[in-house]
Design an enzyme around this catalytic site. Structure first.
Site, PDB file in Angstrom:
ATOM      1  N   THR A  17       7.974  -3.533  -1.871  1.00  0.00           N
ATOM      2  CA  THR A  17       9.014  -3.623  -2.909  1.00  0.00           C
ATOM      3  C   THR A  17      10.419  -3.506  -2.349  1.00  0.00           C
ATOM      4  O   THR A  17      11.350  -4.149  -2.830  1.00  0.00           O
ATOM      5  CB  THR A  17       8.776  -2.510  -3.961  1.00  0.00           C
ATOM      6  N   ASP A  59       2.963  -8.017   0.213  1.00  0.00           N
ATOM      7  CA  ASP A  59       2.808  -6.890  -0.706  1.00  0.00           C
ATOM      8  C   ASP A  59       1.740  -6.042  -0.036  1.00  0.00           C
ATOM      9  O   ASP A  59       0.708  -6.559   0.406  1.00  0.00           O
ATOM     10  CB  ASP A  59       2.316  -7.426  -2.062  1.00  0.00           C
ATOM     11  N   SER A  60       1.952  -4.727   0.054  1.00  0.00           N
ATOM     12  CA  SER A  60       1.034  -3.919   0.872  1.00  0.00           C
ATOM     13  C   SER A  60      -0.362  -3.826   0.274  1.00  0.00           C
ATOM     14  O   SER A  60      -1.283  -3.335   0.931  1.00  0.00           O
ATOM     15  CB  SER A  60       1.611  -2.530   1.134  1.00  0.00           C
ATOM     16  N   THR A  91       4.626   0.679  -0.885  1.00  0.00           N
ATOM     17  CA  THR A  91       4.162   2.049  -1.143  1.00  0.00           C
ATOM     18  C   THR A  91       2.669   2.121  -1.481  1.00  0.00           C
ATOM     19  O   THR A  91       2.040   3.146  -1.264  1.00  0.00           O
ATOM     20  CB  THR A  91       4.957   2.695  -2.298  1.00  0.00           C
ATOM     21  N   CYS A 282     -10.287  16.470  -5.861  1.00  0.00           N
ATOM     22  CA  CYS A 282      -9.081  17.223  -6.236  1.00  0.00           C
ATOM     23  C   CYS A 282      -7.931  16.844  -5.313  1.00  0.00           C
ATOM     24  O   CYS A 282      -8.141  16.555  -4.140  1.00  0.00           O
ATOM     25  CB  CYS A 282      -9.326  18.721  -6.127  1.00  0.00           C
TER      26      CYS A 282
HETATM   27  N1  ASP Z   1       3.050  -3.478  -4.543  1.00  0.00           N
HETATM   28  C1  ASP Z   1       4.131  -2.962  -3.710  1.00  0.00           C
HETATM   29  C2  ASP Z   1       3.602  -2.833  -2.294  1.00  0.00           C
HETATM   30  O1  ASP Z   1       2.873  -1.940  -2.028  1.00  0.00           O
HETATM   31  C3  ASP Z   1       4.595  -1.663  -4.245  1.00  0.00           C
HETATM   32  C4  ASP Z   1       5.700  -0.999  -3.457  1.00  0.00           C
HETATM   33  O2  ASP Z   1       6.094  -1.372  -2.375  1.00  0.00           O
HETATM   34  O3  ASP Z   1       6.234   0.001  -3.972  1.00  0.00           O
HETATM   35  O4  ASP Z   1       3.910  -3.639  -1.462  1.00  0.00           O
END
Ligand code: ASP
Length: 345
Positions: A17, A59-60, A91, A282
């Site tokens: 992102t 995109d990850s 992320t 958990c």
């Molecule tokens: N879908 C995006 C990714 O992981 C989300 C992000 O980067 O926050 O590339």
């Protein structure tokens, strides 16, 4: 602590992102020059910042172990040329990639800092600028003797630096997206960056030269125990073809169903030589298979305790250990050892 004028940092852009813009059909990555345009603050650093852009940018959610190998090889190739590395990464799978790299990079003496953002760097309220600028600062930070402050694979996000193999993404929308539930942050950023030296892992005085491991065996399945799980589902995973190891995501301190049908499948799987790693569902705390009868039966069946490892860390540790060793008994023994700060004991 100093940020040496002589530092040189390699910024590795993989996608995510942080470097995305709206294409009209959803967010897609844009090129590195646009990141530089959006973050003119980068020019204020007094040291050299080079960049390397992955092709294609992704995109990850599309990350695969092949990308981790490419990253490891790139860091190895550039290791002597830079004082630290910053990896711009989406992320969604950042905790998986940071965990994997923590095992794949050996005798690390330089920082490898992952970062990204929840909002694209070009958007007004982006968290990307602060994350990027501070990640670079951490990657270039040295102590008074000129050694890296954080010679680890870590994630910098929302004012916190956390060990890569302890991280987990806990929030899809808040800026405070990551947690390290079982390990204190390695650093916290306020008006200055406070390093938690007691938690940071420093290499031994006479450490072997930096090296990488790129053999990964990905024949792992994750089985989350839940009320109503059927015998067929448990059998398919625990006794499935092509599966060398199963991460059993259990309740609380490592408990699963105590009914004979379930323990019989676990026992059969372990007797076949499969590796079964017990990780709690958990967010915090650890597995203790001596506490309840429901945990004890797993231990007796041959299940290995994951202690307080995250699922991301456990998956990466299995990929790495199974890639290195053909002997499952050896893998099981090593799973119980703290190799890269991934478990507390
Ligand atoms: N879908 C995006 C990714 O992981 C989300 C992000 O980067 O926050 O590339």
């Amino acid at each position: 602590m100093t940020t040496s004028d002589k530092s040189a940092i390699l910024l590795i852009y993989t996608g995510g992102t942080i470097g995305m813009k709206d294409s009209g059909h959803g967010l897609v990555p844009f090129d590195f020059q646009e990141i530089l345009n959006e973050v003119p603050e980068l020019r204020k650093f007094t040291f050299k910042i080079d960049s390397y852009t992955f092709d294609p940018l992704i995109d990850s959610s599309d990350v695969e172990p092949g990308m981790w190998k490419e990253l490891a090889r790139l860091i190895k190739e550039k290791y002597d040329d830079y004082d630290g590395f910053v990896v711009l990464h989406g992320t969604d799978t950042m905790a998986y990639s940071a965990s994997a790299l923590s095992f794949m990079l050996d005798s690390l003496t330089k920082p490898v800092i992952f970062t990204g953002s929840q909002l694209p760097v070009g958007s007004l309220r982006t968290d990307g600028k602060e994350n990027l600028v501070s990640a670079i600062e951490v990657a270039s930070a040295k102590d008074s003797k000129g050694r890296a402050m954080v010679p680890e694979v870590a994630i910098y996000f929302n004012s916190q630096l956390i060990r890569g193999n302890r991280a987990t993404k806990v929030n899809a929308t808040a800026f405070d997206a990551f947690r390290s539930p079982n390990c204190p942050p390695l650093a916290e950023a306020g008006i200055s960056i406070r390093y938690n030296k007691a938690e940071i892992r420093y290499p031994a005085a006479r450490t072997a030269p930096f090296s990488i491991h790129t053999e990964l065996d990905t024949r792992v399945a994750i089985l989350k125990v839940h009320p109503g799980i059927t015998c067929q589902v448990a059998r398919n995973v625990l006794l499935g073809d092509g599966i060398r190891a199963v991460i059993l995501e259990t309740y609380g301190s490592g408990n699963a169903i105590s009914k004979p049908w379930f323990t019989d499948i676990v026992r059969e799987s372990a007797a076949k030589g499969k590796i079964i790693l017990n990780i709690t569902q958990c967010l915090a705390g650890d597995v203790n298979m001596n506490l309840y009868a429901t945990g004890k039966s797993l231990k007796e069946a041959g299940v290995v305790s994951g202690s307080d490892i995250t699922t991301e860390g456990g998956l990466a540790k299995l990929f790495y250990l199974m890639g290195e060793h053909a002997d499952n008994e050896k893998v099981k023994r090593l799973l119980e050892k703290n190799l890269k700060g991934e478990i507390s004991k």
